[in-house]
Design a protein around this motif. Structure first.
Motif, mmCIF file in Angstrom:
data_model
loop_
_atom_site.group_PDB
_atom_site.id
_atom_site.type_symbol
_atom_site.label_atom_id
_atom_site.label_comp_id
_atom_site.label_asym_id
_atom_site.label_seq_id
_atom_site.Cartn_x
_atom_site.Cartn_y
_atom_site.Cartn_z
ATOM 1 N N SER A 144 0.834 -1.200 0.000
ATOM 2 C CA SER A 144 0.000 0.000 0.000
ATOM 3 C C SER A 144 0.871 1.254 0.000
ATOM 4 C CB SER A 144 -0.907 0.010 1.234
ATOM 5 O OG SER A 144 -1.640 1.216 1.305
ATOM 6 N N SER A 145 0.392 2.278 -0.667
ATOM 7 C CA SER A 145 1.085 3.566 -0.665
ATOM 8 C C SER A 145 0.813 4.340 0.618
ATOM 9 C CB SER A 145 0.648 4.407 -1.870
ATOM 10 O OG SER A 145 -0.759 4.608 -1.856
ATOM 11 N N ARG A 146 -0.137 3.851 1.416
ATOM 12 C CA ARG A 146 -0.477 4.502 2.676
ATOM 13 C C ARG A 146 0.216 3.798 3.832
ATOM 14 N NH1 ARG A 146 -6.999 5.764 2.208
ATOM 15 N NH2 ARG A 146 -6.917 6.917 0.218
ATOM 16 N N ALA A 147 0.892 4.550 4.657
ATOM 17 C CA ALA A 147 1.645 3.983 5.771
ATOM 18 C C ALA A 147 0.715 3.242 6.727
ATOM 19 C CB ALA A 147 2.384 5.099 6.501
ATOM 20 N N GLY A 148 1.179 2.099 7.193
ATOM 21 C CA GLY A 148 0.429 1.344 8.187
ATOM 22 C C GLY A 148 -0.541 0.337 7.630
ATOM 23 N N ARG A 149 -0.795 0.403 6.335
ATOM 24 C CA ARG A 149 -1.715 -0.565 5.739
ATOM 25 C C ARG A 149 -0.971 -1.827 5.323
ATOM 26 N NH1 ARG A 149 -6.671 1.990 2.250
ATOM 27 N NH2 ARG A 149 -7.473 3.367 3.874
ATOM 28 N N PRO A 150 -1.537 -3.002 5.598
ATOM 29 C CA PRO A 150 -0.849 -4.246 5.240
ATOM 30 C C PRO A 150 -0.847 -4.471 3.739
ATOM 31 C CG PRO A 150 -3.047 -4.719 6.071
ATOM 32 C CD PRO A 150 -2.826 -3.241 6.264
ATOM 33 N N PRO A 151 0.103 -5.250 3.235
ATOM 34 C CA PRO A 151 0.109 -5.597 1.804
ATOM 35 C C PRO A 151 -1.156 -6.355 1.429
ATOM 36 C CG PRO A 151 2.208 -6.147 2.833
ATOM 37 C CD PRO A 151 1.269 -5.827 3.943
ATOM 38 N N ARG A 152 -1.525 -6.264 0.158
ATOM 39 C CA ARG A 152 -2.721 -6.935 -0.359
ATOM 40 C C ARG A 152 -2.298 -8.068 -1.283
ATOM 41 N NH1 ARG A 152 -5.243 -5.577 -4.988
ATOM 42 N NH2 ARG A 152 -4.126 -3.592 -5.019
ATOM 43 N N LEU A 153 -2.883 -9.245 -1.071
ATOM 44 C CA LEU A 153 -2.540 -10.420 -1.871
ATOM 45 C C LEU A 153 -2.792 -10.161 -3.346
ATOM 46 C CD1 LEU A 153 -1.627 -13.404 -1.859
ATOM 47 C CD2 LEU A 153 -4.045 -14.032 -1.672
ATOM 48 N N ARG A 154 -1.816 -10.538 -4.172
ATOM 49 C CA ARG A 154 -1.914 -10.345 -5.625
ATOM 50 C C ARG A 154 -1.802 -11.656 -6.391
ATOM 51 N NH1 ARG A 154 -3.117 -9.582 -9.866
ATOM 52 N NH2 ARG A 154 -2.764 -7.840 -11.306
ATOM 53 N N GLY A 155 -1.361 -12.708 -5.705
ATOM 54 C CA GLY A 155 -1.250 -14.017 -6.340
ATOM 55 C C GLY A 155 -0.460 -14.957 -5.447
ATOM 56 N N CYS A 156 -0.869 -16.203 -5.376
ATOM 57 C CA CYS A 156 -0.136 -17.183 -4.564
ATOM 58 C C CYS A 156 -0.458 -18.582 -5.058
ATOM 59 C CB CYS A 156 -0.511 -17.049 -3.085
ATOM 60 S SG CYS A 156 0.360 -18.218 -2.013
ATOM 61 N N ILE A 157 0.550 -19.267 -5.570
ATOM 62 C CA ILE A 157 0.412 -20.644 -6.032
ATOM 63 C C ILE A 157 1.723 -21.368 -5.722
ATOM 64 C CG2 ILE A 157 0.088 -22.169 -8.029
ATOM 65 C CD1 ILE A 157 -1.676 -20.109 -9.303
ATOM 66 N N GLY A 158 1.611 -22.646 -5.417
ATOM 67 C CA GLY A 158 2.810 -23.428 -5.138
ATOM 68 C C GLY A 158 2.621 -24.885 -5.471
ATOM 69 N N ASN A 159 3.546 -25.694 -4.996
ATOM 70 C CA ASN A 159 3.594 -27.111 -5.332
ATOM 71 C C ASN A 159 4.050 -27.882 -4.109
ATOM 72 O OD1 ASN A 159 4.012 -29.661 -6.451
ATOM 73 N ND2 ASN A 159 4.876 -28.847 -8.341
ATOM 74 N N PHE A 160 3.349 -28.963 -3.774
ATOM 75 C CA PHE A 160 3.722 -29.777 -2.618
ATOM 76 C C PHE A 160 4.745 -30.853 -2.962
ATOM 77 C CE2 PHE A 160 -0.016 -27.826 -0.833
ATOM 78 C CZ PHE A 160 0.338 -27.660 0.506
#
Length: 236
Positions: free
Chosen positions: A54-70
């Motif tokens: 986030s461009s605003r201080a104190g705000r947590p990051p926002r998920l944009r993508g998450c994939i993996g492999n076991f």
């Protein structure tokens, strides 16, 4: 945990792994030449997570993508492959575009310590990730005409892999959401695709495999510095 043993645990995942994933995405979007990785090509199950800061201080990051492999993969190939899969093929999001690069951070999770849990509650919030599998409850026989799915009766239906629902949450997701164990498992069942009632009976059909992860996160500025230190004078 002391000395060399502690170092081995905490050095499993390093910024170099994040730079490898970031480099794969950067080169895919800019046609730049990749930089050869400088880490041991060990094998691990892995997840690549893209967040938007986030461009605003104190705000947590926002998920944009998450994939993996076991399945354990060689890290040099696996990180580059899943960097692009999570950036371009996560069905929850549109593809990441070049203009987004300066706002991104990349997180790498290398998965370790897999164990079969004795029940759906046999794990620790904040320590373990969970991988659940369970037979699709819609395929159970009506309770009035057949034994409970928890029974050992020979008349229970047989389920194949197509009838099994699965989902996972990485270790950091569950405390971030503020869930307890039951809430996390119920959410994972929804994530797996089950939209019906969740009862104690359905919960007890869940097979849970717990695991831990070693994670590292870097942002765009750190990646740019790394590229420059490795001879790229054109990146900005």
């Amino acid at each position: 945990m002391e000395g060399d043993q502690a170092d081995k645990v905490y050095d499993v995942c390093t910024p170099e792994h994040c730079f490898r994933a970031f480099d794969a995405l950067y080169c895919a979007l800019t046609s730049s030449e990749p930089i050869s990785p400088n880490f041991v090509d060990a094998k691990y199950p892995l997840f690549v997570t893209w967040n938007t800061r986030s461009s605003r201080a104190g705000r947590p990051p926002r998920l944009r993508g998450c994939i993996g492999n076991f399945d354990a993969m060689p890290l040099r190939e696996g990180l580059a492959e899943y960097a692009l899969i999570s950036a371009f093929k996560d069905s929850r999001f549109r593809k990441i575009e070049r203009r987004e690069l300066p706002s991104l951070e990349c997180g790498i999770s290398l998965l370790t310590d897999f164990e079969d849990a004795s029940s759906y509650l046999d794990w620790t919030v904040g320590t373990h990730g969970i991988y659940i599998s369970f037979p699709n409850p819609s395929l159970y026989p009506p309770s009035s005409s057949a034994p409970s799915p928890l029974s050992s009766s020979a008349y229970l239906p047989r389920f194949n892999s197509r009838d099994t629902l699965t989902a996972t949450y990485l270790p950091d997701v569950i405390p971030d959401q503020g869930w307890d164990k039951v809430e996390a498992v119920e959410s994972a069942m929804r994530k797996a695709g089950w939209n019906g009632a969740i009862t104690e009976e359905t919960l007890r059909t869940v097979k849970l495999r717990r695991y831990q992860s070693r994670k590292c996160v870097v942002g765009w500025e750190e990646f740019v510095q790394w590229r420059r230190e490795n001879g790229d004078d054109d990146i900005s």
